[in-house]
Design a protein around this motif. Structure first.
Motif, PDB file in Angstrom:
ATOM      1  N   GLU A 265       0.836  -1.197   0.000  1.00  0.00           N
ATOM      2  CA  GLU A 265       0.000   0.000   0.000  1.00  0.00           C
ATOM      3  C   GLU A 265       0.877   1.256   0.000  1.00  0.00           C
ATOM      4  OE1 GLU A 265      -3.322   0.140  -0.094  1.00  0.00           O
ATOM      5  OE2 GLU A 265      -3.583  -2.058  -0.099  1.00  0.00           O
ATOM      6  N   LYS A 266       0.409   2.289  -0.653  1.00  0.00           N
ATOM      7  CA  LYS A 266       1.084   3.581  -0.644  1.00  0.00           C
ATOM      8  C   LYS A 266       0.282   4.580   0.189  1.00  0.00           C
ATOM      9  CE  LYS A 266       3.170   3.102  -5.254  1.00  0.00           C
ATOM     10  NZ  LYS A 266       3.330   3.733  -6.596  1.00  0.00           N
TER      11      LYS A 266
ATOM     12  N   PHE B 169      18.268   9.052   4.197  1.00  0.00           N
ATOM     13  CA  PHE B 169      18.049   9.337   2.788  1.00  0.00           C
ATOM     14  C   PHE B 169      16.682   8.785   2.365  1.00  0.00           C
ATOM     15  CE2 PHE B 169      22.846   8.956   2.800  1.00  0.00           C
ATOM     16  CZ  PHE B 169      23.062  10.320   2.706  1.00  0.00           C
ATOM     17  N   HIS B 170      15.926   9.614   1.669  1.00  0.00           N
ATOM     18  CA  HIS B 170      14.596   9.207   1.206  1.00  0.00           C
ATOM     19  C   HIS B 170      14.736   8.385  -0.075  1.00  0.00           C
ATOM     20  CE1 HIS B 170      12.105  12.401   3.505  1.00  0.00           C
ATOM     21  NE2 HIS B 170      13.307  12.310   4.069  1.00  0.00           N
ATOM     22  N   ALA B 171      14.029   7.264  -0.112  1.00  0.00           N
ATOM     23  CA  ALA B 171      14.094   6.393  -1.280  1.00  0.00           C
ATOM     24  C   ALA B 171      12.766   6.313  -2.018  1.00  0.00           C
ATOM     25  CB  ALA B 171      14.536   4.991  -0.871  1.00  0.00           C
ATOM     26  N   GLY B 172      11.659   6.418  -1.282  1.00  0.00           N
ATOM     27  CA  GLY B 172      10.340   6.344  -1.910  1.00  0.00           C
ATOM     28  C   GLY B 172       9.330   7.105  -1.083  1.00  0.00           C
ATOM     29  N   THR B 173       9.434   8.438  -1.093  1.00  0.00           N
ATOM     30  CA  THR B 173       8.547   9.274  -0.281  1.00  0.00           C
ATOM     31  C   THR B 173       7.882  10.348  -1.125  1.00  0.00           C
ATOM     32  OG1 THR B 173      10.277  10.887   0.312  1.00  0.00           O
ATOM     33  CG2 THR B 173      10.005   8.977   1.776  1.00  0.00           C
ATOM     34  N   ALA B 174       6.804  10.873  -0.588  1.00  0.00           N
ATOM     35  CA  ALA B 174       6.115  12.020  -1.176  1.00  0.00           C
ATOM     36  C   ALA B 174       5.725  12.946  -0.029  1.00  0.00           C
ATOM     37  CB  ALA B 174       4.883  11.572  -1.952  1.00  0.00           C
ATOM     38  N   GLU B 175       5.400  14.181  -0.367  1.00  0.00           N
ATOM     39  CA  GLU B 175       5.006  15.153   0.649  1.00  0.00           C
ATOM     40  C   GLU B 175       3.611  15.667   0.348  1.00  0.00           C
ATOM     41  OE1 GLU B 175       6.857  19.097   2.899  1.00  0.00           O
ATOM     42  OE2 GLU B 175       7.751  18.353   1.041  1.00  0.00           O
ATOM     43  N   ARG B 176       2.756  15.713   1.396  1.00  0.00           N
ATOM     44  CA  ARG B 176       1.404  16.242   1.225  1.00  0.00           C
ATOM     45  C   ARG B 176       1.000  16.997   2.479  1.00  0.00           C
ATOM     46  NH1 ARG B 176      -2.479  11.738  -0.009  1.00  0.00           N
ATOM     47  NH2 ARG B 176      -2.654  11.548   2.256  1.00  0.00           N
ATOM     48  N   ASP B 177       0.681  18.255   2.331  1.00  0.00           N
ATOM     49  CA  ASP B 177       0.258  19.107   3.456  1.00  0.00           C
ATOM     50  C   ASP B 177       1.278  19.067   4.594  1.00  0.00           C
ATOM     51  OD1 ASP B 177      -2.102  19.693   2.058  1.00  0.00           O
ATOM     52  OD2 ASP B 177      -3.114  17.942   2.912  1.00  0.00           O
ATOM     53  N   GLY B 178       2.556  19.064   4.228  1.00  0.00           N
ATOM     54  CA  GLY B 178       3.610  19.086   5.231  1.00  0.00           C
ATOM     55  C   GLY B 178       3.965  17.745   5.819  1.00  0.00           C
TER      56      GLY B 178
ATOM     57  N   ILE C 245       5.185  13.670   5.444  1.00  0.00           N
ATOM     58  CA  ILE C 245       5.938  12.773   4.569  1.00  0.00           C
ATOM     59  C   ILE C 245       5.209  11.442   4.494  1.00  0.00           C
ATOM     60  CG2 ILE C 245       8.119  11.573   4.204  1.00  0.00           C
ATOM     61  CD1 ILE C 245       8.301  14.576   3.819  1.00  0.00           C
ATOM     62  N   LEU C 246       4.951  10.999   3.273  1.00  0.00           N
ATOM     63  CA  LEU C 246       4.208   9.767   3.029  1.00  0.00           C
ATOM     64  C   LEU C 246       5.085   8.745   2.319  1.00  0.00           C
ATOM     65  CD1 LEU C 246       0.934  11.340   1.549  1.00  0.00           C
ATOM     66  CD2 LEU C 246       1.514  10.988   3.957  1.00  0.00           C
ATOM     67  N   ALA C 247       4.794   7.473   2.562  1.00  0.00           N
ATOM     68  CA  ALA C 247       5.465   6.398   1.834  1.00  0.00           C
ATOM     69  C   ALA C 247       4.850   6.284   0.448  1.00  0.00           C
ATOM     70  CB  ALA C 247       5.324   5.079   2.583  1.00  0.00           C
ATOM     71  N   SER C 248       5.702   6.300  -0.579  1.00  0.00           N
ATOM     72  CA  SER C 248       5.183   6.243  -1.954  1.00  0.00           C
ATOM     73  C   SER C 248       5.814   5.121  -2.763  1.00  0.00           C
ATOM     74  CB  SER C 248       5.428   7.576  -2.669  1.00  0.00           C
ATOM     75  OG  SER C 248       6.817   7.834  -2.789  1.00  0.00           O
ATOM     76  N   GLY C 249       6.568   4.234  -2.105  1.00  0.00           N
ATOM     77  CA  GLY C 249       7.234   3.159  -2.831  1.00  0.00           C
ATOM     78  C   GLY C 249       7.409   1.934  -1.965  1.00  0.00           C
ATOM     79  N   GLY C 250       8.221   0.995  -2.465  1.00  0.00           N
ATOM     80  CA  GLY C 250       8.521  -0.223  -1.716  1.00  0.00           C
ATOM     81  C   GLY C 250       9.604   0.030  -0.689  1.00  0.00           C
ATOM     82  N   ARG C 251      10.820   0.320  -1.188  1.00  0.00           N
ATOM     83  CA  ARG C 251      11.890   0.759  -0.283  1.00  0.00           C
ATOM     84  C   ARG C 251      11.704   2.262  -0.079  1.00  0.00           C
ATOM     85  NH1 ARG C 251      17.494  -1.123  -2.542  1.00  0.00           N
ATOM     86  NH2 ARG C 251      16.595  -0.385  -4.501  1.00  0.00           N
TER      87      ARG C 251
END
Length: 423
Positions: A345-346, A365-374, A376-382
Motif C-alpha cells: 500500500e502507498k 536518505f529518502h528512497a520512496g517518499t512524497a510530501e502532502r500538506d507538510g 511525509i508519506l510512503a510512496s514506494g517499496g523501499r
C-alpha cells in the motif's frame, strides 16, 4: 558548476547530499527529486520531469545547459540519454546506450565477460522455454534464473532445488517480468559471500572506489524473496586487499578494455556484483550505475570531492585523479513498506524523521517518499535509508538502528540483522 542530477531515490538523495556539500558545485537541478533532497539547502532545485522521460530531460538540458549531467537510475542510461546529450555537447556521467548493455542484457554481459576472460558462472541464454528446460534437465541441478532485460532489480530468482528452478523458468516465460523476461538466462549457483565493488571509468582508465556488502533477501537470516537491497555496510571483511586487486585486474579493467576494443568505450561507473569464494572473486552481474543502497554508504565515507571526478570521467580523462576515503565504518538499514517486494500500500504517514536525523552520525536518505500538506508519506517499496557512520561497524550499526527506532512508521518493516556476516 551546475550539475543536473537525474533520479528520485535513495541513491540520488545521497549523491545530492554529497554534491551539495562541495564548494565547486554552485547549483544542483534534480529531476524529479524527492522531499528529502528538497530539504538539503539553497543549492538544490527540483524539476518535475520523471527520470524515464529522456526526451524532456534532454530538451531542458539543451536550453539550460548544465555543466554536467549525472544519471542515477538504469532506465534513462539504458535508453541512451548519454548519447543524446553528447550530440548537444553536454558532459554526461553515464555510459552510452551500447556500453550500458552490460546491464540492459544479461546475455550481453556474459558475452563480454567471455571475451574479456572474466571469471563468472557457467550459463545458458534462451528465447524458448522448451530449450531452457531441456538445458536445465541436462544440468540436473538448482540454478539462478534471470530475466535478460531490466526488471527494476527484481528479475533474479536464486533457486534452492531443481523443481524450484523449473517453476521459475515457467513463470518468466509466462510473463512474470514482462518484456524483460522474454529471454531468460540460467546460471550455475556460485558459492561464497556476495559483495559489491565500484570503479569509475573514463573509457580507458579505471579508478577504484570501495567495496561493500548488501543484503538482498527481504527478511532476517537471509530469508524471503530477493529485493533491491535491505541494507548495506562498508568496510566488508570479505573484501580484502587481495580481493580488491583481483577484482580490478581480472574483472573490471578487462571489461573496460573489451568494450573499448568494440568501439564502445565505457564512461561511467562499473558496479560489479561479485561472489567471493575460495578461488577469488567471480562476477555475478554488472550494473551500469551506482548501486542502491551501496551508493549511500559510499557517499557517507567519501572525503574528497566527487564532482571533479565525475566530470573528468565524462570528458574521458581520469589521469591524476584519486579518491580519499574516511577510515570510519558506515551502516545502512532500509525501511520498506510491508508487502515489499510484492504488493504493498502507498500513502502511509511517516513520523520521527527529524528525531532520527538529529542523532549523532545519522543521515536519513529518502528512497520512496512524497510530501502532502507538510507530511511525509510512503510512496514506494523501499522508502527510507537510515545510515550512520562511526569508528567501528558495530557502533555504526547501533547508531543506524537507533535512527530506525526513532522513526514512527507502523506500516514499515526492516531487517534487524544487517551486518551479521561482518559481526
Amino acid at each position: 558548476m551546475h550539475v543536473m542530477l537525474i533520479g528520485a531515490g535513495g541513491r540520488e538523495h545521497a549523491l545530492a547530499w554529497k554534491l551539495a556539500g562541495e564548494k565547486g558545485v554552485d547549483k544542483i537541478t534534480v529531476a524529479p527529486g524527492n522531499p528529502g533532497m528538497r530539504a538539503l539547502g539553497p543549492k538544490i532545485e527540483t524539476l518535475e520531469v520523471p527520470a524515464e522521460d529522456v526526451a524532456n530531460l534532454v530538451a531542458w538540458a539543451s536550453v539550460q545547459y548544465p555543466d554536467l549531467v549525472v544519471v542515477g537510475p538504469e532506465a534513462p542510461i539504458c535508453e541512451g540519454i548519454a548519447d543524446r546529450l553528447e550530440e548537444i555537447d553536454i558532459a554526461c556521467f553515464a555510459p552510452s546506450e551500447e556500453a550500458a548493455k552490460i546491464e540492459a542484457s544479461k546475455r550481453f554481459m556474459k558475452e563480454i565477460a567471455a571475451e574479456a576472460g572474466v571469471p563468472t558462472a557457467a550459463y545458458g541464454a534462451f528465447d524458448d522455454k522448451a530449450a531452457a528446460l531441456e538445458w536445465l534437465e541436462a544440468r540436473g541441478e538448482a540454478m539462478v534464473v534471470k530475466a535478460d532485460g531490466l526488471a527494476a532489480g527484481k528479475g533474479v530468482v536464486v533457486c534452492e532445488t531443481l523443481e524450484e528452478t523449473r517453476g521459475a523458468v515457467e513463470e518468466m516465460f509466462a510473463g512474470r517480468f514482462g518484456h524483460a523476461g522474454e529471454r531468460v538466462v540460467l546460471e550455475e549457483r556460485l558459492e561464497g559471500e556476495e559483495a559489491s565493488f565500484f570503479a569509475i571509468s573514463d573509457g580507458e582508465r579505471v579508478l577504484p572506489m570501495i567495496g561493500s556488502q548488501d543484503h538482498k533477501r527481504a527478511f532476517d537470516g537471509d530469508e524471503g524473496p530477493n529485493t533491491g537491497g535491505m541494507g548495506a555496510y562498508s568496510p566488508a571483511p570479505v573484501f580484502t586487499d587481495d580481493v580488491r586487486r583481483q577484482t580490478i585486474e581480472r574483472i573490471i579493467q578487462p571489461t573496460a578494455d573489451a568494450l573499448a576494443a568494440r568501439g564502445t568505450p565505457y564512461r561511467g561507473v562499473f558496479y560489479a556484483g561479485l561472489m567471493v569464494g575460495p578461488d577469488g572473486p567471480k562476477l555475478i552481474e554488472f550494473n551500469a550505475r551506482f548501486g542502491d543502497p551501496e551508493c549511500q554508504v559510499m557517499m557517507r565515507l567519501l572525503k574528497s570531492d566527487l564532482a571533479p571526478v565525475l566530470m573528468a570521467a565524462a570528458e574521458g580523462d581520469l589521469s591524476g585523479r584519486a579518491f580519499e576515503w574516511s577510515e570510519e565504518a558506515c551502516a545502512l538499514v532500509v525501511m520498506a513498506t510491508k508487502g515489499y517486494p510484492e504488493g504493498y500500500e502507498k500513502g502511509s504517514v511517516i513520523g520521527g524523521l527529524d528525531a532520527a536525523g538529529a542523532l549523532p552520525g545519522v543521515e536519513v536518505f529518502h528512497a520512496g517518499t512524497a510530501e502532502r500538506d507538510g507530511a511525509i508519506l510512503a510512496s514506494g517499496g523501499r522508502v527510507l535509508n537510515v545510515t550512520a557512520t562511526a569508528p567501528s561497524l558495530k557502533e555504526a550499526l547501533a547508531s543506524a538502528y537507533a535512527g530506525v527506532d526513532a522513526i514512527d512508521w507502523p506500516e514499515g518493516f526492516h531487517r534487524r540483522d544487517i551486518g551479521w556476516r561482518a559481526l
